[in-house]
Write a protein that holds these residues in place. Structure first.
Motif, PDB file in Angstrom:
ATOM      1  N   ASP A 186       0.843  -1.188   0.000  1.00  0.00           N
ATOM      2  CA  ASP A 186       0.000   0.000   0.000  1.00  0.00           C
ATOM      3  C   ASP A 186       0.886   1.248   0.000  1.00  0.00           C
ATOM      4  O   ASP A 186       2.086   1.186   0.214  1.00  0.00           O
ATOM      5  N   GLU A 187       0.262   2.387  -0.248  1.00  0.00           N
ATOM      6  CA  GLU A 187       1.003   3.650  -0.343  1.00  0.00           C
ATOM      7  C   GLU A 187       1.686   4.009   0.974  1.00  0.00           C
ATOM      8  O   GLU A 187       2.740   4.638   0.975  1.00  0.00           O
ATOM      9  N   LYS A 188       1.128   3.571   2.088  1.00  0.00           N
ATOM     10  CA  LYS A 188       1.724   3.840   3.397  1.00  0.00           C
ATOM     11  C   LYS A 188       3.147   3.291   3.486  1.00  0.00           C
ATOM     12  O   LYS A 188       4.012   3.881   4.130  1.00  0.00           O
ATOM     13  N   LYS A 189       3.401   2.175   2.809  1.00  0.00           N
ATOM     14  CA  LYS A 189       4.723   1.567   2.857  1.00  0.00           C
ATOM     15  C   LYS A 189       5.595   1.973   1.678  1.00  0.00           C
ATOM     16  O   LYS A 189       6.731   1.530   1.570  1.00  0.00           O
ATOM     17  N   ALA A 190       5.102   2.814   0.806  1.00  0.00           N
ATOM     18  CA  ALA A 190       5.882   3.259  -0.345  1.00  0.00           C
ATOM     19  C   ALA A 190       7.034   4.170   0.070  1.00  0.00           C
ATOM     20  O   ALA A 190       8.134   4.070  -0.458  1.00  0.00           O
ATOM     21  N   GLU A 191       6.795   5.077   1.004  1.00  0.00           N
ATOM     22  CA  GLU A 191       7.839   6.026   1.407  1.00  0.00           C
ATOM     23  C   GLU A 191       9.050   5.338   2.016  1.00  0.00           C
ATOM     24  O   GLU A 191      10.183   5.666   1.662  1.00  0.00           O
ATOM     25  N   PRO A 192       8.871   4.350   2.919  1.00  0.00           N
ATOM     26  CA  PRO A 192      10.061   3.639   3.402  1.00  0.00           C
ATOM     27  C   PRO A 192      10.838   2.963   2.272  1.00  0.00           C
ATOM     28  O   PRO A 192      12.068   2.932   2.295  1.00  0.00           O
ATOM     29  N   ALA A 193      10.138   2.449   1.276  1.00  0.00           N
ATOM     30  CA  ALA A 193      10.823   1.830   0.136  1.00  0.00           C
ATOM     31  C   ALA A 193      11.661   2.868  -0.605  1.00  0.00           C
ATOM     32  O   ALA A 193      12.809   2.624  -0.970  1.00  0.00           O
ATOM     33  N   ARG A 194      11.086   4.054  -0.801  1.00  0.00           N
ATOM     34  CA  ARG A 194      11.837   5.129  -1.462  1.00  0.00           C
ATOM     35  C   ARG A 194      13.036   5.566  -0.609  1.00  0.00           C
ATOM     36  O   ARG A 194      14.104   5.861  -1.134  1.00  0.00           O
ATOM     37  N   SER A 195      12.856   5.576   0.705  1.00  0.00           N
ATOM     38  CA  SER A 195      13.924   6.055   1.580  1.00  0.00           C
ATOM     39  C   SER A 195      15.142   5.134   1.591  1.00  0.00           C
ATOM     40  O   SER A 195      16.222   5.553   1.980  1.00  0.00           O
ATOM     41  N   VAL A 196      14.973   3.890   1.168  1.00  0.00           N
ATOM     42  CA  VAL A 196      16.112   2.972   1.104  1.00  0.00           C
ATOM     43  C   VAL A 196      16.577   2.733  -0.323  1.00  0.00           C
ATOM     44  O   VAL A 196      17.331   1.813  -0.593  1.00  0.00           O
TER      45      VAL A 196
END
Length: 82
Positions: A9-19
């Motif tokens: 989901d979009e909620k977990k997209a930002e952590p993926a981008r941050s790594v």
């Protein structure tokens, strides 16, 4: 090499981008989106922490000679990929 992630989901997209994920694609349409991002070539590497039913799509998203790693099966036992 482009790093892409497929969070649930979009909620977990930002952590993926941050790594380091430059692209975030959804589970629905994952194969088509990876092919579009790679001009049809396929991914160099797929890291699949979900496994199970989602692994065949991850495997099909690889370029010829690409590599895949799956270390969990939260979504069940993988079905054969064709």
């Amino acid at each position: 090499m482009t790093a892409a992630a497929s969070p649930p989901d979009e909620k977990k997209a930002e952590p993926a981008r941050s790594v380091g994920a430059q692209e975030v694609v959804g589970a629905d349409g994952f194969l088509d989106e990876v092919r579009a991002l790679t001009d049809g070539r396929g991914a160099d590497l797929v890291l699949d922490p979900v496994g199970g039913d989602r692994f065949p799509a991850s495997f099909r998203a690889l370029r010829r000679g690409g590599g895949a790693s799956s270390w969990d099966s939260r979504s069940g036992t993988p079905r054969p990929s064709r």
